[in-house]
Design a protein around this motif. Structure first.
Motif, PDB file in Angstrom:
ATOM      1  N   ILE A  98      47.148  38.019  47.111  1.00  0.00           N
ATOM      2  CA  ILE A  98      45.775  38.477  47.359  1.00  0.00           C
ATOM      3  C   ILE A  98      45.755  39.909  47.875  1.00  0.00           C
ATOM      4  CG2 ILE A  98      43.765  38.171  48.852  1.00  0.00           C
ATOM      5  CD1 ILE A  98      44.180  35.177  48.656  1.00  0.00           C
ATOM      6  N   MET A  99      46.621  40.206  48.829  1.00  0.00           N
ATOM      7  CA  MET A  99      46.628  41.531  49.456  1.00  0.00           C
ATOM      8  C   MET A  99      47.498  42.483  48.658  1.00  0.00           C
ATOM      9  SD  MET A  99      44.551  41.144  51.898  1.00  0.00           S
ATOM     10  CE  MET A  99      44.813  42.672  52.807  1.00  0.00           C
ATOM     11  N   LEU A 100      46.853  43.244  47.786  1.00  0.00           N
ATOM     12  CA  LEU A 100      47.563  44.208  46.953  1.00  0.00           C
ATOM     13  C   LEU A 100      46.992  45.600  47.177  1.00  0.00           C
ATOM     14  CD1 LEU A 100      47.576  42.214  43.583  1.00  0.00           C
ATOM     15  CD2 LEU A 100      49.567  42.641  45.037  1.00  0.00           C
ATOM     16  N   PRO A 101      47.792  46.647  47.012  1.00  0.00           N
ATOM     17  CA  PRO A 101      47.248  48.006  47.113  1.00  0.00           C
ATOM     18  C   PRO A 101      46.331  48.280  45.927  1.00  0.00           C
ATOM     19  CG  PRO A 101      49.502  48.054  46.307  1.00  0.00           C
ATOM     20  CD  PRO A 101      49.230  46.638  46.712  1.00  0.00           C
ATOM     21  N   GLY A 102      45.286  49.042  46.137  1.00  0.00           N
ATOM     22  CA  GLY A 102      44.337  49.282  45.053  1.00  0.00           C
ATOM     23  C   GLY A 102      43.487  48.049  44.816  1.00  0.00           C
ATOM     24  N   MET A 103      43.379  47.609  43.559  1.00  0.00           N
ATOM     25  CA  MET A 103      42.636  46.393  43.245  1.00  0.00           C
ATOM     26  C   MET A 103      43.303  45.193  43.904  1.00  0.00           C
ATOM     27  SD  MET A 103      42.053  44.579  39.506  1.00  0.00           S
ATOM     28  CE  MET A 103      41.591  46.129  38.712  1.00  0.00           C
ATOM     29  N   ASP A 104      42.519  44.382  44.615  1.00  0.00           N
ATOM     30  CA  ASP A 104      43.123  43.233  45.290  1.00  0.00           C
ATOM     31  C   ASP A 104      43.229  42.038  44.341  1.00  0.00           C
ATOM     32  OD1 ASP A 104      40.625  41.968  45.194  1.00  0.00           O
ATOM     33  OD2 ASP A 104      40.145  42.422  47.275  1.00  0.00           O
ATOM     34  N   GLY A 105      43.900  40.986  44.842  1.00  0.00           N
ATOM     35  CA  GLY A 105      44.139  39.812  44.020  1.00  0.00           C
ATOM     36  C   GLY A 105      42.878  39.078  43.627  1.00  0.00           C
ATOM     37  N   TYR A 106      41.855  39.093  44.492  1.00  0.00           N
ATOM     38  CA  TYR A 106      40.596  38.436  44.162  1.00  0.00           C
ATOM     39  C   TYR A 106      39.963  39.060  42.916  1.00  0.00           C
ATOM     40  CZ  TYR A 106      40.603  36.183  48.782  1.00  0.00           C
ATOM     41  OH  TYR A 106      40.913  35.447  49.884  1.00  0.00           O
ATOM     42  N   GLU A 107      39.887  40.387  42.901  1.00  0.00           N
ATOM     43  CA  GLU A 107      39.266  41.076  41.783  1.00  0.00           C
ATOM     44  C   GLU A 107      40.088  40.869  40.508  1.00  0.00           C
ATOM     45  OE1 GLU A 107      36.917  43.366  39.269  1.00  0.00           O
ATOM     46  OE2 GLU A 107      36.491  42.351  41.170  1.00  0.00           O
ATOM     47  N   PHE A 108      41.408  40.904  40.634  1.00  0.00           N
ATOM     48  CA  PHE A 108      42.228  40.715  39.437  1.00  0.00           C
ATOM     49  C   PHE A 108      42.109  39.282  38.921  1.00  0.00           C
ATOM     50  CE2 PHE A 108      46.357  39.902  37.284  1.00  0.00           C
ATOM     51  CZ  PHE A 108      46.092  40.688  36.178  1.00  0.00           C
ATOM     52  N   CYS A 109      41.991  38.316  39.814  1.00  0.00           N
ATOM     53  CA  CYS A 109      41.779  36.926  39.405  1.00  0.00           C
ATOM     54  C   CYS A 109      40.495  36.824  38.576  1.00  0.00           C
ATOM     55  CB  CYS A 109      41.707  36.019  40.629  1.00  0.00           C
ATOM     56  SG  CYS A 109      41.450  34.267  40.251  1.00  0.00           S
ATOM     57  N   ARG A 110      39.454  37.501  39.040  1.00  0.00           N
ATOM     58  CA  ARG A 110      38.193  37.505  38.308  1.00  0.00           C
ATOM     59  C   ARG A 110      38.375  38.126  36.922  1.00  0.00           C
ATOM     60  NH1 ARG A 110      34.021  40.495  36.923  1.00  0.00           N
ATOM     61  NH2 ARG A 110      34.999  42.408  37.669  1.00  0.00           N
ATOM     62  N   ARG A 111      39.169  39.195  36.835  1.00  0.00           N
ATOM     63  CA  ARG A 111      39.425  39.842  35.540  1.00  0.00           C
ATOM     64  C   ARG A 111      40.173  38.890  34.595  1.00  0.00           C
ATOM     65  NH1 ARG A 111      39.644  45.616  35.704  1.00  0.00           N
ATOM     66  NH2 ARG A 111      38.214  46.327  37.340  1.00  0.00           N
ATOM     67  N   ILE A 112      41.145  38.159  35.128  1.00  0.00           N
ATOM     68  CA  ILE A 112      41.883  37.200  34.302  1.00  0.00           C
ATOM     69  C   ILE A 112      40.932  36.176  33.706  1.00  0.00           C
ATOM     70  CG2 ILE A 112      43.623  35.358  34.280  1.00  0.00           C
ATOM     71  CD1 ILE A 112      45.041  36.830  36.565  1.00  0.00           C
ATOM     72  N   ARG A 113      40.033  35.668  34.557  1.00  0.00           N
ATOM     73  CA  ARG A 113      39.133  34.606  34.110  1.00  0.00           C
ATOM     74  C   ARG A 113      38.121  35.078  33.066  1.00  0.00           C
ATOM     75  NH1 ARG A 113      42.228  31.474  34.470  1.00  0.00           N
ATOM     76  NH2 ARG A 113      42.640  30.011  36.149  1.00  0.00           N
ATOM     77  N   LEU A 114      37.932  36.366  32.941  1.00  0.00           N
ATOM     78  CA  LEU A 114      37.068  36.878  31.884  1.00  0.00           C
ATOM     79  C   LEU A 114      37.730  36.741  30.517  1.00  0.00           C
ATOM     80  CD1 LEU A 114      35.680  40.156  33.531  1.00  0.00           C
ATOM     81  CD2 LEU A 114      34.467  37.994  33.198  1.00  0.00           C
ATOM     82  N   GLU A 115      39.059  36.589  30.506  1.00  0.00           N
ATOM     83  CA  GLU A 115      39.793  36.579  29.256  1.00  0.00           C
ATOM     84  C   GLU A 115      40.607  35.320  29.002  1.00  0.00           C
ATOM     85  OE1 GLU A 115      41.961  40.139  28.381  1.00  0.00           O
ATOM     86  OE2 GLU A 115      40.689  41.380  29.666  1.00  0.00           O
ATOM     87  N   ALA A 116      40.968  34.593  30.035  1.00  0.00           N
ATOM     88  CA  ALA A 116      41.880  33.465  29.824  1.00  0.00           C
ATOM     89  C   ALA A 116      41.660  32.370  30.867  1.00  0.00           C
ATOM     90  CB  ALA A 116      43.327  33.948  29.894  1.00  0.00           C
ATOM     91  N   GLU A 117      42.092  31.157  30.504  1.00  0.00           N
ATOM     92  CA  GLU A 117      41.972  30.005  31.400  1.00  0.00           C
ATOM     93  C   GLU A 117      43.355  29.511  31.821  1.00  0.00           C
ATOM     94  OE1 GLU A 117      39.784  27.380  33.706  1.00  0.00           O
ATOM     95  OE2 GLU A 117      39.102  29.090  32.542  1.00  0.00           O
ATOM     96  N   VAL A 118      44.350  30.397  31.774  1.00  0.00           N
ATOM     97  CA  VAL A 118      45.710  30.012  32.158  1.00  0.00           C
ATOM     98  C   VAL A 118      45.769  29.744  33.658  1.00  0.00           C
ATOM     99  CG1 VAL A 118      46.753  31.295  30.273  1.00  0.00           C
ATOM    100  CG2 VAL A 118      46.399  32.426  32.470  1.00  0.00           C
ATOM    101  N   PRO A 119      46.755  28.954  34.108  1.00  0.00           N
ATOM    102  CA  PRO A 119      46.849  28.646  35.540  1.00  0.00           C
ATOM    103  C   PRO A 119      47.107  29.884  36.396  1.00  0.00           C
ATOM    104  CG  PRO A 119      48.199  27.141  34.235  1.00  0.00           C
ATOM    105  CD  PRO A 119      47.778  28.241  33.318  1.00  0.00           C
ATOM    106  N   ILE A 120      46.510  29.881  37.594  1.00  0.00           N
ATOM    107  CA  ILE A 120      46.710  30.948  38.576  1.00  0.00           C
ATOM    108  C   ILE A 120      47.008  30.314  39.931  1.00  0.00           C
ATOM    109  CG2 ILE A 120      45.716  32.940  39.755  1.00  0.00           C
ATOM    110  CD1 ILE A 120      43.749  33.214  37.404  1.00  0.00           C
TER     111      ILE A 120
END
Length: 237
Positions: free
Chosen positions: A55-77
């Motif tokens: 979750i705690m990443l420099p720049g874009m955090d894990g929450y935002e990237f999780c949201r980006r993944i879900r816009l394109e795929a339903e793979v496990p996270i």
């Protein structure tokens, strides 16, 4: 199992190397990434079958990237974090995470959770791919339409971008309108009978659908679950 490709996203090099070592020991293919920006490029070029995401990443955090993944795929996270409070866990689930593991964690436990998520995901994919072609399931032509064979959803004639879990929930409710489904029942239907997470995952999925379809008549049944009301009334809950 060893055909799966797993991405590990964490800014801590030690954690990346440790998790990769355990995954490679089980013959998984892996890629290690230090930032969400690197991971975003990976998603575009060669998307993995699963993400282990800090979750705690420099720049874009894990929450935002999780949201980006879900816009394109339903793979496990599986989300990992040093944060151990309910708010962070709920937010991770609401954004589409499938599991949440608190640091410091046992690498063996993480691998066990990864295997469990992949088994459930593979089972779901097998069931979906094995379904015979079905006609369009249509409820109220000017409102909700589900093209079951194509797994596409439409609201008032406009297509709505939904994930496989969101579609599965819509289909379950739409096939038996006005029937009250218990949360545990929906959890088994949508996530599979081997899912070990909280039934609050159902609430989070409904919340995501309501954001996408504001007037969707999914009604909360107090202390029980949900139903799709088709009597023309307004949705509650």
């Amino acid at each position: 199992m060893n055909d799966y490709f797993i991405a590990v996203v964490d800014d801590d090099q030690h954690i990346r190397e440790l998790v990769e070592a355990y995954l490679k020991k089980d013959h998984f293919r892996t890629v290690a990434l230090a930032t969400a920006e690197e991971a975003l490029e990976q998603l575009r070029v060669d998307p993995p079958d699963m993400w282990v995401l800090d979750i705690m990443l420099p720049g874009m955090d894990g929450y935002e990237f999780c949201r980006r993944i879900r816009l394109e795929a339903e793979v496990p996270i599986i989300m990992i974090s040093a944060r151990d409070n309910e708010v962070d866990k709920i937010l991770g689930l609401e954004l589409g995470g499938d599991d949440y593991l608190v640091k410091p964690f046992s690498p063996r436990e993480l691998v066990a959770r990864i295997k469990r998520q992949l088994q459930r995901w593979y089972k779901m994919k097998t069931i979906e791919e094995g379904k015979q072609a079905a006609p369009v399931l249509q409820l109220d032509a000017d409102q909700l339409q589900l093209a079951v064979e194509e797994r596409r959803a439409f609201w008032c004639g406009e297509e709505v971008d939904v994930t496989s879990k969101e579609f599965a929930l819509l289909q379950t409710l739409a096939e038996r309108p006005n029937r009250a489904f218990a949360r545990d029942e929906l959890l088994t239907i949508v996530w599979g009978d081997d899912y070990f997470g909280s039934d609050r995952a159902v609430d989070h999925l409904v919340k995501r659908l309501r954001k996408k379809i504001e007037l969707l008549p999914v009604e909360a049944v107090w202390g029980h679950g949900y139903r799709l009301r088709m009597d023309g009334g307004e949705s509650q809950g």
